[in-house]
Design a protein around this motif. Structure first.
Motif, short mmCIF file in Angstrom:
data_model
loop_
_atom_site.label_atom_id
_atom_site.label_comp_id
_atom_site.label_asym_id
_atom_site.label_seq_id
_atom_site.Cartn_x
_atom_site.Cartn_y
_atom_site.Cartn_z
N HIS A 150 0.76 -1.05 0.08
CA HIS A 150 0.19 0.03 0.00
C HIS A 150 0.97 1.32 -0.12
O HIS A 150 1.67 1.45 1.04
CB HIS A 150 -0.80 -0.02 1.31
CG HIS A 150 -1.98 1.00 1.45
ND1 HIS A 150 -1.55 2.45 1.57
CD2 HIS A 150 -3.33 1.10 1.03
CE1 HIS A 150 -2.79 2.96 1.63
NE2 HIS A 150 -3.77 2.26 1.12
N GLU A 151 0.93 1.96 -1.04
CA GLU A 151 1.81 3.06 -1.08
C GLU A 151 1.25 4.32 -0.30
O GLU A 151 0.15 4.29 0.24
CB GLU A 151 1.59 3.73 -2.55
CG GLU A 151 2.22 2.62 -3.73
CD GLU A 151 3.74 2.37 -3.52
OE1 GLU A 151 4.38 3.31 -3.21
OE2 GLU A 151 4.00 1.14 -3.72
N PRO A 152 2.21 5.11 0.28
CA PRO A 152 1.89 6.27 0.81
C PRO A 152 0.73 7.20 0.22
O PRO A 152 0.79 7.17 -0.93
CB PRO A 152 3.17 7.19 1.15
CG PRO A 152 4.18 6.17 0.90
CD PRO A 152 3.73 5.23 -0.09
N ASP A 153 -0.07 7.58 0.86
CA ASP A 153 -1.19 8.59 0.32
C ASP A 153 -1.38 9.81 1.56
O ASP A 153 -0.78 9.84 2.30
CB ASP A 153 -2.36 7.75 0.05
CG ASP A 153 -2.99 7.03 1.17
OD1 ASP A 153 -3.00 7.52 2.18
OD2 ASP A 153 -3.56 6.18 0.73
N GLU A 154 -2.57 10.46 1.00
CA GLU A 154 -2.69 11.68 1.85
C GLU A 154 -2.95 11.52 3.52
O GLU A 154 -2.66 12.24 4.20
CB GLU A 154 -3.79 12.67 1.33
CG GLU A 154 -4.71 12.23 1.13
CD GLU A 154 -5.43 11.17 -0.17
OE1 GLU A 154 -6.49 10.97 -0.18
OE2 GLU A 154 -4.25 11.10 -0.78
N LYS A 155 -3.54 10.34 3.24
CA LYS A 155 -4.10 9.85 4.78
C LYS A 155 -3.15 8.87 5.44
O LYS A 155 -3.02 8.80 6.70
CB LYS A 155 -5.44 9.17 4.78
CG LYS A 155 -6.50 10.19 4.47
CD LYS A 155 -7.81 9.48 4.61
CE LYS A 155 -9.06 10.38 4.37
NZ LYS A 155 -10.16 9.94 3.68
N ASN A 156 -2.29 8.31 4.79
CA ASN A 156 -1.23 7.29 5.16
C ASN A 156 0.08 7.86 4.98
O ASN A 156 0.59 7.52 3.65
CB ASN A 156 -1.40 6.07 4.97
CG ASN A 156 -2.92 5.30 5.09
OD1 ASN A 156 -3.07 4.84 6.11
ND2 ASN A 156 -3.94 5.66 4.52
N PRO A 157 0.68 8.25 5.89
CA PRO A 157 2.16 9.16 5.49
C PRO A 157 3.39 8.16 5.02
O PRO A 157 4.23 8.39 4.28
CB PRO A 157 2.66 9.89 6.38
CG PRO A 157 1.72 9.48 7.52
CD PRO A 157 0.59 8.83 6.98
N TYR A 158 3.19 6.74 5.31
CA TYR A 158 3.97 5.71 5.22
C TYR A 158 3.59 4.61 4.19
O TYR A 158 2.56 4.16 4.44
CB TYR A 158 4.90 5.10 6.59
CG TYR A 158 4.73 6.39 7.60
CD1 TYR A 158 6.07 7.06 7.32
CD2 TYR A 158 4.16 6.49 8.48
CE1 TYR A 158 6.14 8.24 8.35
CE2 TYR A 158 4.10 7.32 9.56
CZ TYR A 158 5.16 8.38 9.29
OH TYR A 158 5.50 9.42 10.15
N GLY A 159 4.59 3.91 3.68
CA GLY A 159 4.33 2.75 2.69
C GLY A 159 3.88 1.61 3.77
O GLY A 159 4.45 1.56 5.00
N LEU A 160 3.10 0.72 3.20
CA LEU A 160 2.69 -0.33 4.30
C LEU A 160 2.79 -1.52 3.43
O LEU A 160 2.50 -1.58 2.06
CB LEU A 160 1.18 -0.21 4.63
CG LEU A 160 0.75 1.10 5.58
CD1 LEU A 160 -0.68 1.02 5.77
CD2 LEU A 160 1.57 0.91 6.78
N VAL A 161 2.90 -2.95 4.13
CA VAL A 161 2.73 -3.95 3.48
C VAL A 161 2.02 -5.06 4.21
O VAL A 161 2.49 -5.14 5.55
CB VAL A 161 4.28 -4.65 3.17
CG1 VAL A 161 3.96 -6.02 2.40
CG2 VAL A 161 5.12 -3.80 2.38
N PHE A 162 0.80 -5.39 3.62
CA PHE A 162 0.13 -6.39 4.52
C PHE A 162 0.46 -7.90 4.03
O PHE A 162 0.51 -8.36 2.87
CB PHE A 162 -1.30 -6.28 3.70
CG PHE A 162 -1.95 -4.79 4.42
CD1 PHE A 162 -2.15 -4.29 5.54
CD2 PHE A 162 -2.11 -3.79 3.52
CE1 PHE A 162 -2.70 -3.11 5.76
CE2 PHE A 162 -2.54 -2.64 3.64
CZ PHE A 162 -2.80 -2.22 5.03
N GLU A 163 0.82 -8.59 5.23
CA GLU A 163 1.48 -10.01 4.68
C GLU A 163 0.52 -11.11 5.68
O GLU A 163 0.17 -10.66 6.68
CB GLU A 163 2.78 -9.84 5.46
CG GLU A 163 3.79 -9.26 4.55
CD GLU A 163 5.12 -9.22 5.10
OE1 GLU A 163 6.06 -8.81 4.42
OE2 GLU A 163 5.34 -9.89 6.33
#
Ligand code: NAP
Length: 162
Positions: A144-157
């Motif tokens: 999940h790339e950073p976006d306006e609401k989520n300032p950091y990249g995420l990886v759901f595993e």
């Protein structure tokens, strides 16, 4: 049983009784994966929710008694009570939401890991216990790339025990 948590690049999960971050995308992932299930939390993690989470069976792991909690909240007192509880409810999904102490005591029993990796380093005081990932297989990984609401990249595993 299933573990669900989010950790940063140094395995940090908590700071001062709360999450070190505010990430609505991960909150949505948590909600989607816990709704309708039996959610087991340590007393510190349960306190961080402020109130029982709706549409889930809320179960707290604590040395205290059920009278210390709102009605409808169940209380368990040890890892072995959690195992017995899960065996007594074979048609339900038991999902463990932490914190560190709870994860550590239930590590021998976990089948599925739902780990969110937060691609950043945070100030923290609580860390995920060490997990031997060679005992698990990564079966799903979604970025999940950073976006306006989520300032950091995420990886759901999703990891399943081998
Ligand atoms: N990033 C994430 O995904 C995530 C997930 C969960 C929590 N967190 C964070 O982690 C922190 C809380 O974690 P924590 O490790 O400090 O606390 P915790 O595990 O949530 O709660 C610890 C308490 O739970 C009870 N407990 C835990 N294991 C037990 C066992 N095997 N048998 C009986 N009782 C048991 C005890 O309660 P009593 O003292 O009442 O007896 C213990 O003091 C917070 O900052 C929270 O926001 C982050």
């Amino acid at each position: 049983m299933i573990f669900i948590w989010a950790e940063d690049q140094q395995h940090a999960i908590g700071h001062k009784g709360q999450l070190p971050w505010h990430l609505p995308a991960d909150m949505a992932f948590f909600k989607q994966n816990t709704i309708g299930k039996m959610l087991i939390s340590g007393s510190r993690t349960f306190a961080s929710y402020k109130k029982p989470l709706p549409h889930r069976k809320n179960i707290v792991l604590t040395s205290r008694t059920a009278t210390d909690y709102p009605s409808g909240v169940e209380v368990l007192h040890s890892a072995s009570e959690v195992v017995t509880y899960e065996q007594a409810h074979p048609d339900e999904t038991v999902i463990i939401s932490g914190g560190a102490r709870v994860f550590k005591s239930l590590l021998p029993y976990v089948d599925t890991l739902l780990r969110t990796r937060v691609l950043h380093k945070f100030k923290a005081d609580t860390y995920m216990p060490e997990i031997d990932y060679s005992r698990f297989k990564l079966v799903e990984s979604t970025a999940h790339e950073p976006d306006e609401k989520n300032p950091y990249g995420l990886v759901f595993e999703r990891w399943e025990r081998r």
